[in-house]
Structures are given as C-alpha cells and as structure tokens.
Write an enzyme that holds these catalytic residues in place. Structure first.
Site, PDB file in Angstrom:
ATOM      1  N   LYS A  35       0.747  -1.165   0.058  1.00 44.66           N
ATOM      2  CA  LYS A  35       0.001  -0.150  -0.005  1.00 44.66           C
ATOM      3  C   LYS A  35       0.772   1.444  -0.063  1.00 44.66           C
ATOM      4  O   LYS A  35       2.023   1.335   0.336  1.00 44.66           O
ATOM      5  CB  LYS A  35      -0.833   0.032   1.099  1.00 44.66           C
ATOM      6  CG  LYS A  35      -0.229   0.102   2.404  1.00 44.66           C
ATOM      7  CD  LYS A  35      -0.880  -0.115   3.778  1.00 44.66           C
ATOM      8  CE  LYS A  35      -0.242  -0.392   5.127  1.00 44.66           C
ATOM      9  NZ  LYS A  35      -0.989  -0.500   6.204  1.00 44.66           N
ATOM     10  N   TYR A 254      16.455  29.191   9.878  1.00 47.55           N
ATOM     11  CA  TYR A 254      15.319  29.834  10.318  1.00 47.55           C
ATOM     12  C   TYR A 254      15.047  29.679  11.669  1.00 47.55           C
ATOM     13  O   TYR A 254      15.517  28.616  12.310  1.00 47.55           O
ATOM     14  CB  TYR A 254      13.968  28.937   9.515  1.00 47.55           C
ATOM     15  CG  TYR A 254      13.865  29.501   8.212  1.00 47.55           C
ATOM     16  CD1 TYR A 254      13.656  30.863   7.805  1.00 47.55           C
ATOM     17  CD2 TYR A 254      14.019  28.572   7.247  1.00 47.55           C
ATOM     18  CE1 TYR A 254      13.651  30.989   6.436  1.00 47.55           C
ATOM     19  CE2 TYR A 254      13.564  28.742   5.878  1.00 47.55           C
ATOM     20  CZ  TYR A 254      13.539  30.203   5.370  1.00 47.55           C
ATOM     21  OH  TYR A 254      13.364  30.380   4.003  1.00 47.55           O
TER      22      TYR A 254
END
Ligand SMILES: *Cc1c(COP(=O)(O)O)cnc(C)c1O
Length: 361
Positions: A35, A254
């Site tokens: 999956k 950041y």
C-alpha cells in the site's frame, strides 16, 4: 545538472527482506503489503522485486490493484479497506481481488450486487484496535450473511493488532479473536511485521508484513532492523552544496535555533522537507557526510538542511551525504525526529528522482 538528491531503491534487499518474512511465516502465506506506493518505494519497483516470489499482495486502492494485474501478476491481492462503492464490485471481481469486509455497509452492498464471478473475502474482526471490523456482537450475523451471498467463495477471518510492537503485545487481542472464532474451520490472517517477528502463535494462515519488507524495524527501540537481519531498501542521498565557517554566537537557519558555542564548520545539504525529510528533525539528528557520521544543525528548511562538518575538514562542496539507508538506518533518523521509518519512507516526495539497483526481471 539536476539537484543532487536521489533515492536509490535496492531490489535485492527487498527480495531478501521478503524471503526473511516468508521464512518466519513457516507454512503461512506471506502477502507483501505494498500500500501507499509500496511505502514510498514505488509500486513498480516492489513488483519487479517481488513479482515472482510473493505469495500475494495487500494494498488499498483499486488503481494499485489494477497496476499489479497490468504487470501480469496473478497472485491474490487483499484490499485492506475493502471496496468503497457498489460500483467498485464489478472490478473487484473482474480483477480477482480479495476485499476485506469490515462493515455492515459493505455487507449490504455485497448482498445487493449480482456478483459476476467468485469472490474470496477477508472478514475483518475488531478485536480491540477499534478501527475497522465487526465487534463480537455482530460477528456471527456478519459471517452468516456473508456465507449466504451467492458468489462468495473462501472466507478468511482477519484482525489487526494495535500493540504488536510494544510491551503489551498481542495476547489480549489474540485471546479475544480465538474465543470469537472457536470451532470455525476458516483460515485466519492476523500478523503484521511486528506480530510475525515476535509472536509465532499469531502467525495463522496468511501474514501481512509491510515495514519489514522495506528494511524498517517495526519496534526499533526493542530490536533493530540489523538484528532482525533486514537490509535497507531505500537510500536517500544528496550532496553538500555550501559551506559556512561560523563563530561562537552565530546561529544557523530559520529561527536561529542552533547557536554555535565555538568555531563551527557548517555544511549545507540539498535536501529539505519538500523532499520528504522531516521538518521536525532536531539538531543532533544523525546524517552521514562523506560516509562519516555527523549531526544536523538548526531547522530543516524546504529545500536545504545544515550539518556539522567541524570535525570533517575534508568534506566540502560536492561531497556525498546520506540522509538514511545504507550506513545509517532510517529507524535511527526517525527516532531522532520523533517519528517512525514508515513515515519517512511514505513521505519521500515525488520531486526526488529514483534510481534502482539489483535489477530483477
Ligand atoms: C499496513 C498494514 C499491515 C502492515 O503493517 P506493518 O506494520 O507495516 O507490517 C498489515 N495489516 C494491515 C491491515 C495494515 O493496514
């Protein structure tokens, strides 16, 4: 020249891991769980590696099942969430799929359909996970109704364990399942990777290994992938594309979440969260630069992250970096980032080019 990031998929490793699962399964059939685009590894790659050895497959989407059949593979395919609409049923039968039947809604759809051929099903029992499946009170009725649907052929009883990977284990759920299904001469499918590796009593007739096929341990805190004998399938690499020499008090990235306490050599890697690297990986998350282990520094940005090259003076622009895979287990990176290897693999972004090793038919 494209950005240097690459995901390399090792088909031999995938085969090795499947065969290990198969060995653990003894006489049970092992349905390879593919999956989510084979846990981010690429459905086509998984089929190339496993097509000639897998006893069956397990997945979620009709489109994925179609791709398996289009590859010429005839093994059973379990649909882990079953079908979603009455109109799905004709194709489920035409493709010879084995849907999970987990709800009254699906039962009703089956009863109203005029099946154009035989249909094998997985009757899903909710043994305590409380996600999908029939509860104890509804199980006998569901089984009787299923048996009465013309065209329904083999019924396999299925459940899924919530805690096969932790100290709690499968005992309570397994006892519940056994009580409920006592005396029924039907095949059963119970085990995911963790249960297959830890609880031989939960193997049943069909096992459903997923993460172990891709070289991840389902319980990395308890047992490493290496100790299980698994090999990494996906290796994510990139390169250093910039170097900064910074001083005590300087900050990186950041938010300036990393502050140097002394002269620090910072390598900038062409890999960020838009490639699938977890943004929440903190300073200290391991990474290999030039094959040597170091740590990431500061916040991961969209296209880049920083790592510590202070003790690696010969690493510079163009040096290869491994984010996870060969030489650095995805489990270790995932644990440092507060997640699981499943999520790292599945999050591999479409923009990352994939190369394939260990060619198979
Ligand atoms: C995803 C899934 C599996 C595979 O689980 P792993 O932990 O990856 O081995 C097995 N069964 C069901 C029902 C699943 O949804």
């Amino acid at each position: 020249m494209p950005r240097p990031i690459r995901a390399s998929i090792d088909l031999e490793a995938l085969r090795h891991n499947y065969l290990l699962a198969k060995k653990r399964a003894g006489h049970a059939r092992a349905f390879a769980v593919i999956k989510a685009n084979a846990y981010g590894h690429g459905l086509d790659q998984a089929l190339r590696a496993l097509g000639d050895i897998a006893d069956g497959f397990a997945l979620l989407d009709l489109a994925e099942a179609r791709a398996v059949r289009a590859a010429g593979l005839t093994q059973p395919i379990a649909l882990l969430e079953g079908f979603f609409e009455p109109t799905d049923l004709a194709e489920v039968v035409a493709l010879g799929l084995t849907p999970a039947i987990h709800s009254e809604t699906q039962l009703a759809m089956l009863e109203r359909a005029a099946l154009a051929g035989p249909l094998d099903v997985l009757l899903k029992i909710n043994s305590g996970m409380n996600r999908l499946g029939f509860r104890a009170d509804d199980f006998a009725t569901a089984l009787a109704r299923l048996r009465a649907v013309p065209g329904v052929r083999e019924i396999t009883l299925m459940t899924h364990f919530a805690r096969a990977d932790d100290e709690t284990g499968v005992g309570t759920q397994l006892a519940f399942f056994k009580r409920l299904t006592e005396g029924l001469e039907l095949p059963v499918s119970l085990a995911n990777s963790a249960a297959l590796l830890r609880f031989p009593e939960a193997v049943g007739h069909i096992v459903r290994p997923g993460i172990m096929l891709y070289g991840g341990s389902p319980m990395p805190g308890m047992l490493s992938a290496e100790a299980i004998g698994l090999r990494p399938v996906m290796t994510l690499t990139s390169e250093i594309i910039g170097v900064q020499e910074i001083d005590a008090g300087d900050r990186v990235g950041y938010g300036g979440t990393f502050e140097a306490t002394g002269p620090t050599r910072v390598g900038v890697v062409a890999c960020g969260y838009a490639d699938g690297y977890p943004r929440h990986a903190p300073t200290g998350t391991p990474i290999l630069a030039g094959g040597r282990r170091t740590r990431i520094l500061g916040r991961v940005s969209m296209d880049m992250l920083a790592c510590d090259l202070t003790h690696l003076p010969d690493v510079g622009i163009g040096t290869s970096v491994t984010l996870w895979g060969d030489g650095l287990s995805a489990d270790e990176v995932a644990t440092a980032a507060g997640t699981i290897s499943y999520e790292l693999f599945c999050a591999l972004a479409a923009r990352v080019p994939v190369t394939v090793r260990g060619a198979q038919a």
